[in-house]
Design an enzyme around this catalytic site. Structure first.
Site, PDB file in Angstrom:
ATOM      1  N   ASP A 178      47.238   3.792  42.217  1.00 52.45           N
ATOM      2  CA  ASP A 178      47.062   5.536  42.336  1.00 52.45           C
ATOM      3  C   ASP A 178      46.087   6.298  42.680  1.00 52.45           C
ATOM      4  OD1 ASP A 178      50.087   4.807  41.475  1.00 52.45           O
ATOM      5  OD2 ASP A 178      49.941   6.010  40.096  1.00 52.45           O
ATOM      6  N   ARG A 181      52.102  -2.318  47.141  1.00 53.75           N
ATOM      7  CA  ARG A 181      50.885  -3.128  46.520  1.00 53.75           C
ATOM      8  C   ARG A 181      50.802  -4.216  46.262  1.00 53.75           C
ATOM      9  NH1 ARG A 181      52.866  -1.622  40.138  1.00 53.75           N
ATOM     10  NH2 ARG A 181      53.611  -3.286  39.649  1.00 53.75           N
TER      11      ARG A 181
HETATM   12  O1  LIG Z   1      57.153  -0.902  37.744  1.00 56.13           O
HETATM   13  P1  LIG Z   1      55.649  -0.846  36.658  1.00 56.13           P
HETATM   14  O2  LIG Z   1      54.880  -2.616  37.538  1.00 56.13           O
HETATM   15  O3  LIG Z   1      55.220  -0.660  35.862  1.00 56.13           O
HETATM   16  O4  LIG Z   1      54.699  -0.566  38.499  1.00 56.13           O
HETATM   17  C1  LIG Z   1      54.847   1.078  38.700  1.00 56.13           C
HETATM   18  C2  LIG Z   1      53.581   2.032  38.242  1.00 56.13           C
HETATM   19  O5  LIG Z   1      52.782   1.098  38.436  1.00 56.13           O
HETATM   20  C3  LIG Z   1      52.007   2.296  39.679  1.00 56.13           C
HETATM   21  O6  LIG Z   1      51.348   1.037  40.658  1.00 56.13           O
HETATM   22  C4  LIG Z   1      50.751   2.554  38.660  1.00 56.13           C
HETATM   23  O7  LIG Z   1      50.547   3.112  37.575  1.00 56.13           O
HETATM   24  C5  LIG Z   1      52.471   3.542  39.330  1.00 56.13           C
HETATM   25  O8  LIG Z   1      52.494   4.399  40.345  1.00 56.13           O
HETATM   26  C6  LIG Z   1      54.428   3.324  39.018  1.00 56.13           C
HETATM   27  O9  LIG Z   1      54.840   4.012  38.827  1.00 56.13           O
END
Ligand SMILES: O=P(O)(O)OC[C@H]1O[C@](O)(CO)[C@@H](O)[C@@H]1O
Ligand SMILES: Nc1ncnc2c1ncn2[C@@H]1O[C@H](COP(=O)(O)OP(=O)(O)OP(=O)(O)O)[C@@H](O)[C@H]1O
Ligand SMILES: [Mg+2]
Length: 534
Positions: free
Chosen positions: A276, A435
């Site tokens: 982020d 990501r």
């Molecule tokens: O589904 P996970 O693995 O908790 O990750 C989602 C979250 O992680 C991030 O990539 C980083 O905090 C956010 O943008 C996203 O909401």
């Protein structure tokens, strides 16, 4: 006590006059001469005449340790050093010079007094402002190679480049410092006390940078400071490398504090990771550029789809819980995006100046449009319309509702039922895809700098630090400094203005909530010394 400072206007680094007498006066360990000062020490400065590009400055350590009200303060926000709480800490010559890579390097060691300025756009009479220690190898290290028992842990969500950082910590420790005891903690913080460790060697990590994710696995929640530090102690670990986002860095700060309370010779180094880009102070987090690049593929796909049909509306949802950096940068890079919606900029749907009106205009003009949406945008409307209860993940982060699906449905309903127009909606959700990929070439280099800076810092005995680029120079930053605020897109900055100028989307300014938010951001900006404009 008086310190002579010299700096070049063309140089980001500031060096204190390295006179022996000064070192002796300040600190018996000359190479750590800044470390006697507490964090965020401020020096009041008396300017001397400026000669060409160089000026020499006298500065005086503030005797009360508090905030000096003088305008031309020089502030060093220093990181702790093991010698602060371990009496008679021995130091040894740095073995780096003997390694093949550094054998002929002209200036192997950084000047211990080099610092990096946080603010580089200055006026002639503006205050000197905040500085951080420059990263890099020091002449003296506080660990013998054979004594080091390092560990690496990865926490929080994924991000391109984590494996590269792991690889470069392992290879850096091994090739630069001859360290061969490196443990991988599996599954995030809870792995310290609930899983076995794995031995990491240059061979075992050799090609991991080509893979996305983290070979150590990650998790949310499970941070139990005492259990973690007990485990560090039990395993005889003396260097802890912690890769993770804002939550992880808070956890690292807690570990460092407990290590200090127990008086352990353990260096705690944080490497900031977040897709982020919401970590304060540092320029940009690793993997961010890779993610923005990957987001282009989704935006291109949406554009191709919607321009191939009549009245096509494409929505691409990207990550960004509280910060819309990915959406903003992906939009600016693409030029195919008509509208970018981010958490920092509230929007509204109905009426004059609203999103529906804009979509209709664009369809009339171009017969298609693309909206890029950060996942955290519009959450307040969703929660209201779906009567959702607040749910949190294991780390306490709010679980978001799917704004992409919600907006797709809202636009469809409006045009079909209210405007009686046929439109074709295409919703693309590549959130995890951007990501979960390996990092790009330039992110790999960035990851290498981070990892090696962390290794040099820990070997030199610095602790409780996060490493990262400040104005493109790697710096050791006190962990607390990067966790005290979150980096967000400033609607009042020129970058957001550039985006508005590029998309020509509404600013939604005639909405009361937007006005309130902007007023708040403007007052926050006054207190925020970080320059976010480029
Ligand atoms: O589904 P996970 O693995 O908790 O990750 C989602 C979250 O992680 C991030 O990539 C980083 O905090 C956010 O943008 C996203 O909401
Ligand atoms: N205030 C805190 N004190 C101690 N530990 C924390 C704190 N906040 C979070 N943590 C721990 O840090 C780890 C990661 O936190 P979190 O899930 O918020 O991800 P993050 O590091 O912010 O990364 P990202 O947001 O980029 O995914 C978790 O194990 C969590 O328990
Ligand atoms: Mg986070």
């Amino acid at each position: 006590m008086e310190i002579a400072l010299g700096f070049s206007s063309q140089n980001l680094f500031l060096s204190r006059n390295s006179s022996e007498s000064y070192h002796k006066k300040i600190n018996p360990i000359s190479s750590f001469s800044f470390s006697n000062f507490a964090l965020r020490k401020r020096f009041s400065l008396k300017r001397q005449p400026i000669s060409r590009q160089h000026c020499s400055i006298k500065c005086q350590a503030s005797t009360n340790g508090g905030i000096d009200q003088q305008n031309d303060d020089f502030i060093l926000e220093d990181v702790p050093h093991l010698s602060n709480f371990i009496p008679d800490l021995p130091s040894y010559p740095n073995p780096l010079k003997k390694t093949p890579g550094y054998a002929i390097v002209k200036k192997t060691f950084v000047n211990p007094e080099d610092v990096v300025a946080q603010k580089i756009v200055v006026q002639k009479d503006s205050p000197r402002g905040i500085h951080f220690r420059r990263t890099g190898p020091r002449e003296k290290v506080c660990f013998k190679s054979e004594e080091v028992r390092a560990c690496i842990v990865t926490c929080g969500g994924l991000c391109p480049g984590i494996n590269t950082v792991i690889r470069e910590i392992v290879c850096g420790l091994s090739s630069m410092y001859g360290v061969d005891q490196i443990l991988g903690i599996q599954g995030g913080y809870r792995g310290f006390y609930s899983k076995n460790t794995i031995q990491l060697t240059p061979k075992s990590v050799n090609d991991i940078h080509k893979r996305g994710g983290t070979i150590l696995q990650t998790s949310r929640g499970g941070h139990d400071t005492n259990k973690i530090v007990d485990n560090i102690q039990d395993r005889g670990i003396n260097q802890v490398y912690i890769i993770g986002g804002d939550g992880t860095q808070k956890g690292a700060a807690a570990i460092y504090k407990e290590v200090e309370r127990r008086g352990l010779k353990v260096a705690v180094a944080g490497i900031p990771k977040t897709i982020d880009n919401d970590i304060a102070v540092i320029d940009k987090s690793f993997g961010f550029d890779t993610a923005v690049e990957e987001a282009q593929r989704a935006i291109n796909a949406a554009h191709v789809e919607v321009e191939s049909v009549e009245n096509g509306v494409g929505i691409v949802k990207l990550m960004g819980r509280y910060s819309g950096f990915i959406a903003m940068h992906a939009t600016l890079a693409s030029r195919d995006v008509d509208c970018c919606l981010i958490p920092e900029s509230p929007f509204y749907l109905e009426g004059h100046g609203g999103l529906f009106e804009f979509v209709e205009e664009r369809l009339k003009e171009n017969r298609h449009m693309v909206i890029v949406l950060a996942e955290g945008a519009g959450q307040e409307y969703l929660a209201e319309s779906m009567h959702a209860v607040d749910e949190k993940d294991a780390s306490g982060n709010k679980l978001l509702l799917d704004v992409g699906l919600w907006l797709t449905q809202k636009i469809k309903d409006h045009f079909t039922n209210v405007r009686k127009m046929d439109i074709t909606m295409k919703y693309i959700d590549p959130t995890y895809m951007i990501r979960a990929i390996p990092s790009s070439a330039s992110d790999n280099i960035y990851c290498t700098l981070l990892a090696q800076s962390a290794v040099h810092g820990a070997m030199a005995g610095f602790t409780g630090f996060t490493v990262g680029p400040v104005n493109s120079r790697q710096a050791y930053i006190p962990i607390s400094r990067v966790t005290e605020t979150q980096n967000t897109v400033k609607l009042t900055d020129r970058m957001w203005a550039r985006l508005l100028a590029s998309t020509n989307q509404p600013s939604f300014l005639n909405c009361e909530i937007v006005q309130k938010k902007i007023n708040k951001q403007t007052s926050d900006d006054i207190n925020d010394i970080k320059i976010t404009s480029m």
